[in-house]
Write a protein that holds these residues in place. Sequence first.
Motif, PDB file in Angstrom:
ATOM      1  N   GLY A   1      23.107 -12.285  17.674  1.00  0.00           N
ATOM      2  CA  GLY A   1      24.393 -12.394  16.997  1.00  0.00           C
ATOM      3  C   GLY A   1      24.562 -13.580  16.068  1.00  0.00           C
ATOM      4  N   ARG A   2      23.518 -14.322  15.807  1.00  0.00           N
ATOM      5  CA  ARG A   2      23.610 -15.458  14.882  1.00  0.00           C
ATOM      6  C   ARG A   2      23.230 -15.036  13.466  1.00  0.00           C
ATOM      7  N   TYR A   3      23.575 -15.876  12.502  1.00  0.00           N
ATOM      8  CA  TYR A   3      23.224 -15.646  11.093  1.00  0.00           C
ATOM      9  C   TYR A   3      21.709 -15.682  10.951  1.00  0.00           C
ATOM     10  N   ASP A   4      21.168 -14.729  10.218  1.00  0.00           N
ATOM     11  CA  ASP A   4      19.721 -14.627  10.008  1.00  0.00           C
ATOM     12  C   ASP A   4      19.374 -15.100   8.593  1.00  0.00           C
ATOM     13  N   PRO A   5      18.926 -16.344   8.427  1.00  0.00           N
ATOM     14  CA  PRO A   5      18.645 -16.869   7.086  1.00  0.00           C
ATOM     15  C   PRO A   5      17.373 -16.298   6.454  1.00  0.00           C
TER      16      PRO A   5
ATOM     17  N   ARG B   1      24.501 -18.620   0.283  1.00  0.00           N
ATOM     18  CA  ARG B   1      23.506 -19.064  -0.691  1.00  0.00           C
ATOM     19  C   ARG B   1      22.680 -20.153  -0.022  1.00  0.00           C
ATOM     20  N   VAL B   2      21.375 -19.903   0.042  1.00  0.00           N
ATOM     21  CA  VAL B   2      20.449 -20.896   0.570  1.00  0.00           C
ATOM     22  C   VAL B   2      19.628 -21.368  -0.621  1.00  0.00           C
ATOM     23  N   GLY B   3      19.861 -22.597  -1.069  1.00  0.00           N
ATOM     24  CA  GLY B   3      19.229 -23.067  -2.305  1.00  0.00           C
ATOM     25  C   GLY B   3      19.733 -22.223  -3.455  1.00  0.00           C
ATOM     26  N   GLN B   4      18.827 -21.618  -4.210  1.00  0.00           N
ATOM     27  CA  GLN B   4      19.199 -20.759  -5.330  1.00  0.00           C
ATOM     28  C   GLN B   4      19.185 -19.278  -4.956  1.00  0.00           C
ATOM     29  N   SER B   5      18.866 -18.981  -3.709  1.00  0.00           N
ATOM     30  CA  SER B   5      18.698 -17.588  -3.300  1.00  0.00           C
ATOM     31  C   SER B   5      19.947 -17.047  -2.602  1.00  0.00           C
ATOM     32  N   PRO B   6      20.566 -15.997  -3.171  1.00  0.00           N
ATOM     33  CA  PRO B   6      21.730 -15.397  -2.504  1.00  0.00           C
ATOM     34  C   PRO B   6      21.298 -14.541  -1.317  1.00  0.00           C
ATOM     35  N   HIS B   7      22.133 -14.500  -0.306  1.00  0.00           N
ATOM     36  CA  HIS B   7      21.851 -13.736   0.896  1.00  0.00           C
ATOM     37  C   HIS B   7      23.060 -12.893   1.273  1.00  0.00           C
ATOM     38  N   LEU B   8      22.810 -11.677   1.736  1.00  0.00           N
ATOM     39  CA  LEU B   8      23.820 -10.960   2.507  1.00  0.00           C
ATOM     40  C   LEU B   8      23.624 -11.459   3.929  1.00  0.00           C
ATOM     41  N   CYS B   9      24.696 -11.673   4.648  1.00  0.00           N
ATOM     42  CA  CYS B   9      24.577 -12.242   5.991  1.00  0.00           C
ATOM     43  C   CYS B   9      24.317 -11.150   7.021  1.00  0.00           C
TER      44      CYS B   9
ATOM     45  N   ALA C   1      28.083  -5.538  12.165  1.00  0.00           N
ATOM     46  CA  ALA C   1      27.295  -6.667  12.668  1.00  0.00           C
ATOM     47  C   ALA C   1      25.806  -6.328  12.697  1.00  0.00           C
ATOM     48  N   ALA C   2      25.304  -5.864  11.575  1.00  0.00           N
ATOM     49  CA  ALA C   2      23.931  -5.345  11.518  1.00  0.00           C
ATOM     50  C   ALA C   2      22.886  -6.451  11.394  1.00  0.00           C
TER      51      ALA C   2
END
Length: 108
Positions: free
Chosen positions: A61-65, A47-55, A21-22
């Motif tokens: 503790g929430r998702y960091d976009p 995936r936010v738009g065309q940009s892939p993300h590691l979550c 949970a980093a």
Amino acid sequence: GQDMKFIMRTLPRYLLHVEPAASLYTARRALVQNRPRIVVFSGHTSRVGQSPHLCFETPDGRYDPVVTSQILIAMLLSLDRRSSSPPSDLIAAVDAHLHAQQAAGLEM
């Protein structure tokens, strides 16, 4: 899942550090403290738009976009003494985000 299980069962404990949970801040701290030769990411992607993300997570503790693949690569390159420096705008974004995460973590 299965890849992480295999690694944890195969490698001796002294060669392995797991950072569950980093956030970007805790991941960077673990990399600085442990100086690994190999880094394995196991977790969710988005995936936010065309940009892939590691979550990665925020301190609460929430998702960091904010942590895009470019931000993560810039952070990793900044820790590698042998590599050329990533673009200064990405380093500034990494530093600003790490500072914000540290401040938020201290408030909790």
